[in-house]
Design a protein around this motif. Structure first.
Motif, PDB file in Angstrom:
ATOM      1  N   LYS A  92       0.837  -1.195   0.000  1.00 39.59           N
ATOM      2  CA  LYS A  92       0.000   0.000   0.000  1.00 39.59           C
ATOM      3  C   LYS A  92       0.875   1.249   0.000  1.00 39.59           C
ATOM      4  CE  LYS A  92      -3.253   2.596   2.816  1.00 39.59           C
ATOM      5  NZ  LYS A  92      -4.042   2.644   4.044  1.00 39.59           N
ATOM      6  N   ALA A  93       1.859   1.293   0.863  1.00 44.58           N
ATOM      7  CA  ALA A  93       2.761   2.447   0.940  1.00 44.58           C
ATOM      8  C   ALA A  93       3.508   2.645  -0.377  1.00 44.58           C
ATOM      9  CB  ALA A  93       3.738   2.275   2.095  1.00 44.58           C
ATOM     10  N   GLN A  94       3.925   1.540  -0.981  1.00 46.01           N
ATOM     11  CA  GLN A  94       4.640   1.620  -2.255  1.00 46.01           C
ATOM     12  C   GLN A  94       3.744   2.182  -3.364  1.00 46.01           C
ATOM     13  OE1 GLN A  94       5.448  -2.168  -4.115  1.00 46.01           O
ATOM     14  NE2 GLN A  94       7.361  -1.403  -5.005  1.00 46.01           N
ATOM     15  N   VAL A  95       2.496   1.731  -3.424  1.00 52.58           N
ATOM     16  CA  VAL A  95       1.556   2.200  -4.445  1.00 52.58           C
ATOM     17  C   VAL A  95       1.313   3.702  -4.286  1.00 52.58           C
ATOM     18  CG1 VAL A  95      -0.859   2.050  -5.213  1.00 52.58           C
ATOM     19  CG2 VAL A  95       0.461  -0.038  -4.813  1.00 52.58           C
ATOM     20  N   ILE A  96       1.127   4.153  -3.057  1.00 47.11           N
ATOM     21  CA  ILE A  96       0.883   5.576  -2.816  1.00 47.11           C
ATOM     22  C   ILE A  96       2.136   6.391  -3.122  1.00 47.11           C
ATOM     23  CG2 ILE A  96       0.312   7.299  -1.050  1.00 47.11           C
ATOM     24  CD1 ILE A  96      -1.567   5.112   0.166  1.00 47.11           C
ATOM     25  N   ALA A  97       3.300   5.888  -2.750  1.00 45.61           N
ATOM     26  CA  ALA A  97       4.556   6.577  -3.085  1.00 45.61           C
ATOM     27  C   ALA A  97       4.737   6.680  -4.594  1.00 45.61           C
ATOM     28  CB  ALA A  97       5.745   5.862  -2.448  1.00 45.61           C
ATOM     29  N   ASN A  98       4.396   5.616  -5.317  1.00 45.14           N
ATOM     30  CA  ASN A  98       4.476   5.639  -6.781  1.00 45.14           C
ATOM     31  C   ASN A  98       3.545   6.709  -7.352  1.00 45.14           C
ATOM     32  OD1 ASN A  98       6.302   3.518  -6.772  1.00 45.14           O
ATOM     33  ND2 ASN A  98       4.780   1.971  -7.295  1.00 45.14           N
ATOM     34  N   ALA A  99       2.327   6.774  -6.827  1.00 43.51           N
ATOM     35  CA  ALA A  99       1.365   7.772  -7.302  1.00 43.51           C
ATOM     36  C   ALA A  99       1.873   9.182  -7.033  1.00 43.51           C
ATOM     37  CB  ALA A  99       0.003   7.550  -6.649  1.00 43.51           C
ATOM     38  N   ARG A 100       2.465   9.388  -5.859  1.00 42.62           N
ATOM     39  CA  ARG A 100       3.047  10.695  -5.540  1.00 42.62           C
ATOM     40  C   ARG A 100       4.138  11.064  -6.547  1.00 42.62           C
ATOM     41  NH1 ARG A 100       3.024  13.400  -0.816  1.00 42.62           N
ATOM     42  NH2 ARG A 100       1.731  12.642   0.860  1.00 42.62           N
ATOM     43  N   ALA A 101       4.992  10.109  -6.853  1.00 42.98           N
ATOM     44  CA  ALA A 101       6.086  10.357  -7.795  1.00 42.98           C
ATOM     45  C   ALA A 101       5.541  10.685  -9.184  1.00 42.98           C
ATOM     46  CB  ALA A 101       7.028   9.161  -7.852  1.00 42.98           C
ATOM     47  N   HIS A 102       4.524   9.957  -9.616  1.00 39.91           N
ATOM     48  CA  HIS A 102       3.912  10.231 -10.920  1.00 39.91           C
ATOM     49  C   HIS A 102       3.264  11.618 -10.925  1.00 39.91           C
ATOM     50  CE1 HIS A 102       4.841   6.281 -12.314  1.00 39.91           C
ATOM     51  NE2 HIS A 102       3.992   5.671 -11.503  1.00 39.91           N
ATOM     52  N   ALA A 103       2.625  11.981  -9.818  1.00 38.22           N
ATOM     53  CA  ALA A 103       2.014  13.309  -9.716  1.00 38.22           C
ATOM     54  C   ALA A 103       3.073  14.401  -9.798  1.00 38.22           C
ATOM     55  CB  ALA A 103       1.225  13.423  -8.405  1.00 38.22           C
ATOM     56  N   ARG A 104       4.149  14.194  -9.078  1.00 43.28           N
ATOM     57  CA  ARG A 104       5.246  15.163  -9.088  1.00 43.28           C
ATOM     58  C   ARG A 104       5.782  15.329 -10.512  1.00 43.28           C
ATOM     59  NH1 ARG A 104       7.244  13.448  -4.774  1.00 43.28           N
ATOM     60  NH2 ARG A 104       8.529  11.787  -5.627  1.00 43.28           N
ATOM     61  N   ALA A 105       5.985  14.217 -11.208  1.00 42.23           N
ATOM     62  CA  ALA A 105       6.496  14.267 -12.579  1.00 42.23           C
ATOM     63  C   ALA A 105       5.505  14.949 -13.517  1.00 42.23           C
ATOM     64  CB  ALA A 105       6.807  12.853 -13.071  1.00 42.23           C
ATOM     65  N   ALA A 106       4.215  14.776 -13.249  1.00 40.10           N
ATOM     66  CA  ALA A 106       3.176  15.378 -14.086  1.00 40.10           C
ATOM     67  C   ALA A 106       2.868  16.815 -13.679  1.00 40.10           C
ATOM     68  CB  ALA A 106       1.908  14.537 -14.019  1.00 40.10           C
ATOM     69  N   ARG A 107       3.503  17.259 -12.601  1.00 42.95           N
ATOM     70  CA  ARG A 107       3.302  18.623 -12.086  1.00 42.95           C
ATOM     71  C   ARG A 107       1.843  18.896 -11.711  1.00 42.95           C
ATOM     72  NH1 ARG A 107       7.777  22.452 -13.935  1.00 42.95           N
ATOM     73  NH2 ARG A 107       9.361  20.995 -14.607  1.00 42.95           N
ATOM     74  N   ILE A 108       1.273  17.907 -11.027  1.00 42.62           N
ATOM     75  CA  ILE A 108      -0.059  18.077 -10.452  1.00 42.62           C
ATOM     76  C   ILE A 108       0.070  17.903  -8.944  1.00 42.62           C
ATOM     77  CG2 ILE A 108      -1.295  17.436 -12.555  1.00 42.62           C
ATOM     78  CD1 ILE A 108      -1.742  14.653 -11.348  1.00 42.62           C
ATOM     79  N   PRO A 109      -0.914  18.349  -8.169  1.00 40.58           N
ATOM     80  CA  PRO A 109      -0.780  18.364  -6.707  1.00 40.58           C
ATOM     81  C   PRO A 109      -0.542  16.983  -6.094  1.00 40.58           C
ATOM     82  CG  PRO A 109      -2.641  19.696  -7.411  1.00 40.58           C
ATOM     83  CD  PRO A 109      -2.170  18.955  -8.619  1.00 40.58           C
ATOM     84  N   GLU A 110       0.662  16.804  -5.587  1.00 39.07           N
ATOM     85  CA  GLU A 110       1.094  15.534  -5.004  1.00 39.07           C
ATOM     86  C   GLU A 110       0.226  15.118  -3.811  1.00 39.07           C
ATOM     87  OE1 GLU A 110       5.202  13.938  -3.002  1.00 39.07           O
ATOM     88  OE2 GLU A 110       5.359  15.564  -4.455  1.00 39.07           O
ATOM     89  N   GLU A 111      -0.084  16.069  -2.936  1.00 39.02           N
ATOM     90  CA  GLU A 111      -0.892  15.746  -1.749  1.00 39.02           C
ATOM     91  C   GLU A 111      -2.299  15.304  -2.146  1.00 39.02           C
ATOM     92  OE1 GLU A 111      -0.052  15.362   1.451  1.00 39.02           O
ATOM     93  OE2 GLU A 111       1.993  15.710   0.780  1.00 39.02           O
ATOM     94  N   ALA A 112      -2.874  15.965  -3.134  1.00 30.11           N
ATOM     95  CA  ALA A 112      -4.216  15.586  -3.589  1.00 30.11           C
ATOM     96  C   ALA A 112      -4.204  14.179  -4.169  1.00 30.11           C
ATOM     97  CB  ALA A 112      -4.731  16.590  -4.627  1.00 30.11           C
ATOM     98  N   ILE A 113      -3.184  13.856  -4.935  1.00 27.72           N
ATOM     99  CA  ILE A 113      -3.079  12.518  -5.519  1.00 27.72           C
ATOM    100  C   ILE A 113      -2.882  11.476  -4.421  1.00 27.72           C
ATOM    101  CG2 ILE A 113      -1.671  11.033  -7.016  1.00 27.72           C
ATOM    102  CD1 ILE A 113      -3.587  13.087  -8.450  1.00 27.72           C
ATOM    103  N   ALA A 114      -2.048  11.769  -3.430  1.00 27.96           N
ATOM    104  CA  ALA A 114      -1.847  10.832  -2.315  1.00 27.96           C
ATOM    105  C   ALA A 114      -3.164  10.594  -1.584  1.00 27.96           C
ATOM    106  CB  ALA A 114      -0.781  11.360  -1.366  1.00 27.96           C
ATOM    107  N   PHE A 115      -3.939  11.640  -1.381  1.00 28.52           N
ATOM    108  CA  PHE A 115      -5.242  11.521  -0.720  1.00 28.52           C
ATOM    109  C   PHE A 115      -6.174  10.625  -1.541  1.00 28.52           C
ATOM    110  CE2 PHE A 115      -9.631  13.005  -0.256  1.00 28.52           C
ATOM    111  CZ  PHE A 115      -9.812  12.835   1.105  1.00 28.52           C
ATOM    112  N   LEU A 116      -6.237  10.869  -2.848  1.00 24.87           N
ATOM    113  CA  LEU A 116      -7.084  10.052  -3.720  1.00 24.87           C
ATOM    114  C   LEU A 116      -6.634   8.595  -3.722  1.00 24.87           C
ATOM    115  CD1 LEU A 116      -7.461  12.464  -6.764  1.00 24.87           C
ATOM    116  CD2 LEU A 116      -9.264  11.785  -5.160  1.00 24.87           C
ATOM    117  N   TRP A 117      -5.319   8.381  -3.779  1.00 25.66           N
ATOM    118  CA  TRP A 117      -4.804   7.008  -3.822  1.00 25.66           C
ATOM    119  C   TRP A 117      -5.029   6.283  -2.509  1.00 25.66           C
ATOM    120  CZ3 TRP A 117      -4.499   8.668  -8.454  1.00 25.66           C
ATOM    121  CH2 TRP A 117      -4.212   7.791  -9.485  1.00 25.66           C
ATOM    122  N   GLU A 118      -4.977   6.984  -1.405  1.00 23.37           N
ATOM    123  CA  GLU A 118      -5.302   6.366  -0.112  1.00 23.37           C
ATOM    124  C   GLU A 118      -6.708   5.769  -0.182  1.00 23.37           C
ATOM    125  OE1 GLU A 118      -5.324   5.119   3.871  1.00 23.37           O
ATOM    126  OE2 GLU A 118      -3.587   5.971   2.846  1.00 23.37           O
ATOM    127  N   GLY A 119      -7.660   6.549  -0.651  1.00 16.68           N
ATOM    128  CA  GLY A 119      -9.029   6.063  -0.784  1.00 16.68           C
ATOM    129  C   GLY A 119      -9.143   4.941  -1.799  1.00 16.68           C
TER     130      GLY A 119
END
Length: 100
Positions: free
Chosen positions: A57-84
């Protein structure tokens, strides 16, 4: 998404809404495929106790954060969505495991 124009080209709210609706349809199709992998995991895992995997779970959320960062979209929002998303996926996998 052939029926929409790029966001930068939108000049009306109707175009924006059509684009959002098209993206939502595409996201649901991708989520259906993702949940198919949850069905596969439930079929493959030998024990119910293996459904929840906090390290994964932690790895999947970390991956999503990294993809968000690379895409220049809000990392925290993506982490929140991926948690759900991950929690919903785990719940779905438990249900799938219990149906086998």
């Amino acid at each position: 998404m052939q029926d929409t124009i790029d966001p930068e080209a939108c000049t009306t709210m109707a175009e924006v809404r059509a684009g959002v609706d098209a993206v939502d349809r595409a996201l649901v199709a991708l989520l259906a495929r993702r949940f198919g992998y949850m069905d596969a995991a439930a079929r493959i895992k030998p024990e119910r106790g293996l459904v929840r995997d906090e390290a994964r779970k932690a790895q999947v959320i970390a991956n999503a954060r990294a993809h968000a960062r690379a895409a220049r979209i809000p990392e925290e929002a993506i982490a929140f969505l991926w948690e759900g998303l991950v929690e919903a996926s785990i719940a779905y996998e438990f249900e799938a495991f219990d149906r086998r």
